[in-house]
Design a protein around this motif. Structure first.
Motif, PDB file in Angstrom:
ATOM      1  N   ALA A 292    -111.251-130.530  11.742  1.00 45.20           N
ATOM      2  CA  ALA A 292    -111.240-129.936  13.076  1.00 45.20           C
ATOM      3  C   ALA A 292    -112.613-129.373  13.442  1.00 45.20           C
ATOM      4  CB  ALA A 292    -110.192-128.829  13.150  1.00 45.20           C
ATOM      5  N   LEU A 293    -113.463-129.142  12.450  1.00 44.19           N
ATOM      6  CA  LEU A 293    -114.781-128.563  12.692  1.00 44.19           C
ATOM      7  C   LEU A 293    -115.901-129.591  12.729  1.00 44.19           C
ATOM      8  CD1 LEU A 293    -114.487-125.496  10.298  1.00 44.19           C
ATOM      9  CD2 LEU A 293    -114.073-125.564  12.758  1.00 44.19           C
ATOM     10  N   LYS A 294    -115.579-130.895  12.672  1.00 39.59           N
ATOM     11  CA  LYS A 294    -116.615-131.914  12.504  1.00 39.59           C
ATOM     12  C   LYS A 294    -117.648-131.942  13.628  1.00 39.59           C
ATOM     13  CE  LYS A 294    -113.802-135.575  14.414  1.00 39.59           C
ATOM     14  NZ  LYS A 294    -112.476-135.980  14.089  1.00 39.59           N
TER      15      LYS A 294
ATOM     16  N   LEU B 220    -121.836-125.036  14.053  1.00 39.03           N
ATOM     17  CA  LEU B 220    -121.653-123.950  13.108  1.00 39.03           C
ATOM     18  C   LEU B 220    -122.916-123.117  12.949  1.00 39.03           C
ATOM     19  CD1 LEU B 220    -119.540-125.773  10.404  1.00 39.03           C
ATOM     20  CD2 LEU B 220    -118.756-124.240  12.199  1.00 39.03           C
ATOM     21  N   GLY B 221    -124.044-123.609  13.424  1.00 36.83           N
ATOM     22  CA  GLY B 221    -125.289-122.856  13.360  1.00 36.83           C
ATOM     23  C   GLY B 221    -125.353-121.843  14.485  1.00 36.83           C
TER      24      GLY B 221
ATOM     25  N   LEU C 105    -127.449-129.707  20.492  1.00 36.46           N
ATOM     26  CA  LEU C 105    -126.010-129.445  20.512  1.00 36.46           C
ATOM     27  C   LEU C 105    -125.712-128.078  21.128  1.00 36.46           C
ATOM     28  CD1 LEU C 105    -123.119-130.271  19.770  1.00 36.46           C
ATOM     29  CD2 LEU C 105    -123.518-129.306  17.508  1.00 36.46           C
ATOM     30  N   GLY C 106    -126.501-127.066  20.760  1.00 38.34           N
ATOM     31  CA  GLY C 106    -126.295-125.721  21.313  1.00 38.34           C
ATOM     32  C   GLY C 106    -126.472-125.684  22.822  1.00 38.34           C
TER      33      GLY C 106
END
Length: 133
Positions: A70-72, A76-77, A84-85
């Motif tokens: 679910a976290l792929k 997370l950073g 991505l951010g």
């Protein structure tokens, strides 16, 4: 005798008295437990494990069927400057505008962990730019 004004209870001296009372209470508990008691409290493992295998840290259990997959695609950073951010922030801002049905020209601001910053943004929005003395 006259009652002391309420402001006196919030004076720095009163705050220091409160800290001293707390320190004395902690010291008393430490003396009562002794070194062995303190070690036992801080190093003992729980004697009972959760009955539910979905137990996890935080306020709620993981949903049935949850997995790390679910976290792929999750960021997370902590960098909001990464590609991505930036994409996730842009999406969050656009979705917030849609949910709130903001009129054209209105903006959404995301402020990282700062009530002061959020309040300042709101005040600048309401008051507009002001000259600096």
């Amino acid at each position: 005798p006259a009652a002391a004004p309420a402001a006196a209870a919030r004076s720095p001296a009163a705050a220091d008295d409160g800290k001293m009372m707390l320190a004395n209470t902690v010291a008393k508990q430490q003396r009562q437990l002794g070194v062995a008691g303190l070690r036992a409290l801080s190093s003992s493992a729980p004697s009972v494990k959760p009955a539910d295998p979905r137990f996890g840290s935080g306020p709620c259990k993981k949903r049935p069927g949850w997995s790390l997959d679910a976290l792929k695609d999750t960021a997370l950073g902590r960098s909001h400057r990464s590609k991505l951010g930036k994409t996730k922030l842009k999406d969050a801002i656009e979705e917030t505008k849609d949910v709130l049905k903001l009129p054209a020209g209105y903006e959404v601001g995301i402020v990282p962990g700062s009530d002061t910053g959020a309040f300042e943004m709101a005040m600048w929005s309401v008051l507009g730019a002001k000259p600096v003395d």
